[in-house]
Design an enzyme around this catalytic site. Structure first.
Site, PDB file in Angstrom:
ATOM      1  N   ASN A   7      12.639   6.616   0.353  1.00 19.95           N
ATOM      2  CA  ASN A   7      11.935   5.494   0.652  1.00 19.95           C
ATOM      3  C   ASN A   7      12.745   4.575   0.490  1.00 19.95           C
ATOM      4  O   ASN A   7      12.948   3.835  -0.677  1.00 19.95           O
ATOM      5  CB  ASN A   7      10.724   5.721  -0.371  1.00 19.95           C
ATOM      6  CG  ASN A   7       9.629   4.451   0.000  1.00 19.95           C
ATOM      7  OD1 ASN A   7       9.687   3.652   0.868  1.00 19.95           O
ATOM      8  ND2 ASN A   7       8.776   3.915  -0.808  1.00 19.95           N
ATOM      9  N   VAL A   8      13.085   3.858   1.594  1.00 21.73           N
ATOM     10  CA  VAL A   8      13.789   2.407   1.399  1.00 21.73           C
ATOM     11  C   VAL A   8      12.856   1.287   2.250  1.00 21.73           C
ATOM     12  O   VAL A   8      13.598   0.279   2.467  1.00 21.73           O
ATOM     13  CB  VAL A   8      15.280   2.564   1.996  1.00 21.73           C
ATOM     14  CG1 VAL A   8      16.100   3.533   1.279  1.00 21.73           C
ATOM     15  CG2 VAL A   8      15.076   3.323   3.559  1.00 21.73           C
ATOM     16  N   SER A  25       9.622   0.377   0.655  1.00 22.19           N
ATOM     17  CA  SER A  25       8.220  -0.287   0.102  1.00 22.19           C
ATOM     18  C   SER A  25       8.814  -1.772  -0.318  1.00 22.19           C
ATOM     19  O   SER A  25       9.884  -2.290  -0.637  1.00 22.19           O
ATOM     20  CB  SER A  25       8.268   0.185  -1.554  1.00 22.19           C
ATOM     21  OG  SER A  25       7.420   1.568  -1.250  1.00 22.19           O
ATOM     22  N   SER A  38       5.939   7.600  -4.342  1.00 17.53           N
ATOM     23  CA  SER A  38       7.321   7.658  -4.760  1.00 17.53           C
ATOM     24  C   SER A  38       7.662   8.024  -6.338  1.00 17.53           C
ATOM     25  O   SER A  38       6.658   7.509  -7.263  1.00 17.53           O
ATOM     26  CB  SER A  38       7.697   6.515  -4.329  1.00 17.53           C
ATOM     27  OG  SER A  38       7.753   6.029  -3.056  1.00 17.53           O
ATOM     28  N   ASN A  80       7.792  -3.794  -2.408  1.00 20.06           N
ATOM     29  CA  ASN A  80       7.307  -4.512  -3.749  1.00 20.06           C
ATOM     30  C   ASN A  80       8.397  -4.141  -4.791  1.00 20.06           C
ATOM     31  O   ASN A  80       8.385  -4.388  -6.019  1.00 20.06           O
ATOM     32  CB  ASN A  80       6.028  -3.730  -4.349  1.00 20.06           C
ATOM     33  CG  ASN A  80       4.946  -3.924  -3.366  1.00 20.06           C
ATOM     34  OD1 ASN A  80       4.671  -5.142  -2.859  1.00 20.06           O
ATOM     35  ND2 ASN A  80       4.273  -2.865  -2.955  1.00 20.06           N
ATOM     36  N   THR A  81       9.577  -3.568  -4.407  1.00 21.62           N
ATOM     37  CA  THR A  81      10.764  -3.497  -5.143  1.00 21.62           C
ATOM     38  C   THR A  81      11.852  -4.540  -4.702  1.00 21.62           C
ATOM     39  O   THR A  81      12.367  -3.983  -3.459  1.00 21.62           O
ATOM     40  CB  THR A  81      11.113  -1.877  -5.465  1.00 21.62           C
ATOM     41  OG1 THR A  81      10.212  -1.342  -6.033  1.00 21.62           O
ATOM     42  CG2 THR A  81      12.371  -1.732  -5.839  1.00 21.62           C
ATOM     43  N   GLY A 105       1.748   7.596  -2.237  1.00 18.11           N
ATOM     44  CA  GLY A 105       1.451   6.552  -3.212  1.00 18.11           C
ATOM     45  C   GLY A 105      -0.160   6.874  -3.405  1.00 18.11           C
ATOM     46  O   GLY A 105      -0.411   6.400  -4.406  1.00 18.11           O
ATOM     47  N   PHE A 115       6.118   0.669  -7.663  1.00 19.50           N
ATOM     48  CA  PHE A 115       6.632   2.047  -7.979  1.00 19.50           C
ATOM     49  C   PHE A 115       6.279   2.470  -9.474  1.00 19.50           C
ATOM     50  O   PHE A 115       6.968   2.577 -10.363  1.00 19.50           O
ATOM     51  CB  PHE A 115       7.909   2.108  -7.860  1.00 19.50           C
ATOM     52  CG  PHE A 115       8.726   2.256  -6.533  1.00 19.50           C
ATOM     53  CD1 PHE A 115       7.856   2.388  -5.643  1.00 19.50           C
ATOM     54  CD2 PHE A 115       9.983   2.169  -6.299  1.00 19.50           C
ATOM     55  CE1 PHE A 115       8.168   2.829  -4.287  1.00 19.50           C
ATOM     56  CE2 PHE A 115      10.578   2.343  -5.126  1.00 19.50           C
ATOM     57  CZ  PHE A 115       9.590   2.625  -3.861  1.00 19.50           C
ATOM     58  N   ASN A 164      -1.200  -3.840  -1.694  1.00 16.60           N
ATOM     59  CA  ASN A 164      -0.798  -3.237  -2.968  1.00 16.60           C
ATOM     60  C   ASN A 164       0.686  -4.011  -3.273  1.00 16.60           C
ATOM     61  O   ASN A 164       1.532  -4.157  -2.237  1.00 16.60           O
ATOM     62  CB  ASN A 164      -0.809  -1.643  -2.974  1.00 16.60           C
ATOM     63  CG  ASN A 164       0.424  -1.218  -2.555  1.00 16.60           C
ATOM     64  OD1 ASN A 164       1.316  -1.283  -3.513  1.00 16.60           O
ATOM     65  ND2 ASN A 164       0.470  -0.791  -1.443  1.00 16.60           N
ATOM     66  N   ASN A 192       5.900   2.431   6.545  1.00 18.09           N
ATOM     67  CA  ASN A 192       5.287   1.794   5.188  1.00 18.09           C
ATOM     68  C   ASN A 192       4.441   0.645   5.542  1.00 18.09           C
ATOM     69  O   ASN A 192       3.985   0.418   6.727  1.00 18.09           O
ATOM     70  CB  ASN A 192       6.387   1.533   4.322  1.00 18.09           C
ATOM     71  CG  ASN A 192       6.241   1.885   2.858  1.00 18.09           C
ATOM     72  OD1 ASN A 192       5.173   1.442   2.291  1.00 18.09           O
ATOM     73  ND2 ASN A 192       7.092   2.450   2.063  1.00 18.09           N
ATOM     74  N   LYS A 197      11.946   6.664   5.039  1.00 16.34           N
ATOM     75  CA  LYS A 197      10.626   6.168   5.439  1.00 16.34           C
ATOM     76  C   LYS A 197      11.090   4.752   5.805  1.00 16.34           C
ATOM     77  O   LYS A 197      11.619   4.221   4.753  1.00 16.34           O
ATOM     78  CB  LYS A 197       9.803   6.270   4.072  1.00 16.34           C
ATOM     79  CG  LYS A 197       8.469   5.416   4.553  1.00 16.34           C
ATOM     80  CD  LYS A 197       7.300   6.081   3.631  1.00 16.34           C
ATOM     81  CE  LYS A 197       6.158   5.373   4.145  1.00 16.34           C
ATOM     82  NZ  LYS A 197       4.977   5.922   2.898  1.00 16.34           N
TER      83      LYS A 197
HETATM   84  C1  LIG Z   1      -1.741   1.580  -3.145  1.00 14.51           C
HETATM   85  C2  LIG Z   1      -0.994   2.150  -2.188  1.00 14.51           C
HETATM   86  C3  LIG Z   1       0.304   2.732  -2.863  1.00 14.51           C
HETATM   87  C4  LIG Z   1       1.468   3.022  -1.894  1.00 14.51           C
HETATM   88  N1  LIG Z   1       2.504   3.483  -2.487  1.00 14.51           N
HETATM   89  C5  LIG Z   1       3.569   4.044  -1.756  1.00 14.51           C
HETATM   90  C6  LIG Z   1       4.630   4.855  -2.286  1.00 14.51           C
HETATM   91  O1  LIG Z   1       4.819   4.750  -3.767  1.00 14.51           O
HETATM   92  N2  LIG Z   1       5.698   5.178  -1.631  1.00 14.51           N
HETATM   93  C7  LIG Z   1       5.424   5.006  -0.200  1.00 14.51           C
HETATM   94  O2  LIG Z   1       6.498   5.588   0.520  1.00 14.51           O
HETATM   95  N3  LIG Z   1       4.507   4.521   0.220  1.00 14.51           N
HETATM   96  C8  LIG Z   1       3.492   4.198  -0.472  1.00 14.51           C
HETATM   97  N4  LIG Z   1       2.406   3.351   0.080  1.00 14.51           N
HETATM   98  C9  LIG Z   1       2.225   3.411   1.711  1.00 14.51           C
HETATM   99  C10 LIG Z   1       1.545   4.821   2.264  1.00 14.51           C
HETATM  100  O3  LIG Z   1       2.239   5.828   1.915  1.00 14.51           O
HETATM  101  C11 LIG Z   1       1.472   4.594   3.815  1.00 14.51           C
HETATM  102  O4  LIG Z   1       2.805   4.320   4.482  1.00 14.51           O
HETATM  103  C12 LIG Z   1       0.604   3.131   4.333  1.00 14.51           C
HETATM  104  O5  LIG Z   1      -0.228   3.005   3.324  1.00 14.51           O
HETATM  105  C13 LIG Z   1       0.291   3.015   5.578  1.00 14.51           C
HETATM  106  O6  LIG Z   1      -0.732   4.037   5.863  1.00 14.51           O
HETATM  107  P1  LIG Z   1      -2.332   3.709   5.838  1.00 14.51           P
HETATM  108  O7  LIG Z   1      -2.610   2.654   6.590  1.00 14.51           O
HETATM  109  O8  LIG Z   1      -3.110   4.882   6.299  1.00 14.51           O
HETATM  110  O9  LIG Z   1      -2.733   3.403   4.419  1.00 14.51           O
HETATM  111  C14 LIG Z   1       1.223   3.179  -0.515  1.00 14.51           C
HETATM  112  C15 LIG Z   1      -0.038   2.569   0.031  1.00 14.51           C
HETATM  113  C16 LIG Z   1      -1.048   2.150  -0.637  1.00 14.51           C
HETATM  114  C17 LIG Z   1      -2.204   1.571  -0.070  1.00 14.51           C
END
Ligand SMILES: Cc1cc2nc3c(=O)[nH]c(=O)nc-3n(C[C@H](O)[C@H](O)[C@H](O)COP(=O)(O)O)c2cc1C
Length: 429
Positions: free
Chosen positions: A235-236, A238, A118, A240-241, A95, A147, A143, A309, A278
């Site tokens: 990645n299953v 998120s 992703s 937001n999808t 992310g 994607f 957030n 996630n 994930k």
């Molecule tokens: C702005 C943002 C975008 C993210 N985009 C993705 C993503 O595209 N794919 C994914 O698997 N996780 C995504 N994540 C999740 C992070 O990889 C992580 O699992 C989550 O933020 C928890 O870790 P943290 O508390 O250290 O941020 C995103 C997180 C943030 C904050």
């Protein structure tokens, strides 16, 4: 200065003082002084919209504009997972570098590995902005990016280009050469010097919003990135999808993994990239048992879990004005939930499947707790956006110090210690 007027003297005095401060500020930024980042650089960045600040950070890392911090290597933090040697177990979570633009900058910053994505097969813009919210009081982010991705082809080209020193400029039809030779002692030299190993880079695969059959997109991802990635993630989880998280259900997940593994088997690499799944921290007890059952079915199939996630849950203790925004919450408020999910998954899989622990880690102690719960590696995202690059040397030093105090020589000894303590108590009782 004898002929200068009083005004001129004041002006040149001021210039010297301001110039001196600018030089000092430049040096503090350059060497990654922790207090300077905490009190000046990061608060200044917080004046920008979160997504603007994030894009700026990615651009800086892309162009190598990162602090030149003292890199200390700790023997106790070196670890081997999936036969790969990690110089330290702290990775950059998916992310942050969704499009593989800043891999080398982030490795240089001190991460032991970087996960890009992703990535979706076709480029797509994601959800309308604003879609990233900074909950400073809670040290959290919400957030709903959905994607946003440059798509497979563009990201593949970037990841392929950075490997030119190892693989040469031509993408061979026979992809056999794109593999373990990256790690061999006979790896390439430039002007007589070994090119340093390219670092460990995982690729996190997503699906396009409009794709009906998700498996088609994940299969395309395996085909596209399977030869380059050090590990692949489906990645299953998120939030937001629409419909994505339903893929974690027993039947859907089994079907999806069957198809993805069949595609992975077709890769020409002798040693296939490990496949990781994930998962969300919002799974019920039954969901977790189902995931453990499904991933446990495959010997040499699913070789890792990423836990976790972001969460859709909101604790009443959140204070920030953005707490009501829709999307996935990450950072400090996710910490305990993610640690508990790691503990559950480690127990349910009997510690047989390496787990990457992620969620709310911002100190060496937080990291230590994730290892004790069952993580073999960890990742961070939100804490980096609050603390900036000094986070890494600080976390490494703290973690190494905890290990030393506990008389532990290798981080791998800590993995799953909570469960071992629990079972010792049970035996004693
Ligand atoms: C702005 C943002 C975008 C993210 N985009 C993705 C993503 O595209 N794919 C994914 O698997 N996780 C995504 N994540 C999740 C992070 O990889 C992580 O699992 C989550 O933020 C928890 O870790 P943290 O508390 O250290 O941020 C995103 C997180 C943030 C904050």
């Amino acid at each position: 200065m004898g002929g200068l007027s009083r005004a001129q003297k004041i002006k040149s005095g001021l210039q010297i003082v301001i110039g001196g401060h600018l030089v000092a500020a430049g040096i503090a930024t350059y060497i990654g002084n922790e207090k300077w980042y905490q009190h000046v650089v990061m608060p200044t960045l917080r004046l920008l919209q979160p997504e603007t600040a994030h894009s700026l950070a990615v651009k800086c890392a892309k162009h190598g504009i990162i602090p030149q911090m003292k890199t200390v290597q700790y023997e106790s933090l070196k670890t081997t997972v999936w036969g790969k040697q990690f110089e330290n177990p702290i990775g950059l979570a998916a992310g942050f570098d969704k499009n593989g633009e800043a891999v080398d900058g982030m490795l240089k910053m001190g991460f032991g590995f970087v996960e890009v994505g992703s990535i979706t097969p076709q480029p797509q813009p994601g959800n309308p902005k604003p879609r990233m919210f900074r909950l400073t009081q809670d040290q959290a982010i919400i957030n709903r990016c959905g994607f946003n991705s440059d798509g497979h082809d563009t990201v593949y080209d970037r990841l392929r280009t950075r490997l030119i020193p190892w693989l040469g400029p031509v993408v061979p039809d026979d992809r056999n050469m794109l593999n373990e030779n990256l790690w061999s002692p006979d790896r390439p030299t430039i002007q007589g010097k070994h090119v340093p190993a390219p670092g460990i880079v995982g690729v996190n695969l997503g699906k396009n919003k409009d794709t009906k059959d998700a498996a088609v997109d994940y299969i395309a991802g395996v085909k596209k990135f399977g030869e380059l990635a050090d590990y692949l993630v489906i990645n299953v989880s998120s939030p937001n999808t629409p419909g994505l998280r339903a893929l974690q259900g027993k039947e859907q997940l089994t079907k999806l993994i069957d198809q993805v593994l069949a595609e992975r088997a077709k890769l020409s690499r002798k040693i296939k990239p490990p496949l990781l799944v994930k998962i969300s921290p919002d799974l019920t007890e039954q969901d977790k048992a189902d995931v453990a059952f499904v991933v446990g079915r495959y010997k040499g199939g699913v070789e890792g879990l990423i836990v976790s996630n972001t969460t859709v849950a909101r604790s009443p203790s959140l204070k920030s004005r953005w707490k009501g925004e829709e999307g996935g919450l990450s950072g400090a408020p996710l910490k305990e939930k993610s640690t508990q999910t790691i503990r559950d998954m480690y127990r349910l899989t009997q510690g047989r499947i390496p787990i990457i622990g992620v969620g709310g880690i911002s100190t060496g102690q937080d990291a230590y707790e994730k290892f004790r719960a069952g993580a073999s590696l960890i990742q961070v995202y939100s804490a980096l956006s609050f603390a900036g690059p000094p986070l890494l040397p600080k976390m490494k030093a703290e973690l190494a110090e905890i290990l030393e105090k506990e008389g532990i020589t290798s981080i791998s000894e800590v993995v799953g210690a909570d469960l071992k303590t629990e079972s010792n108590h049970a035996v004693a009782a």
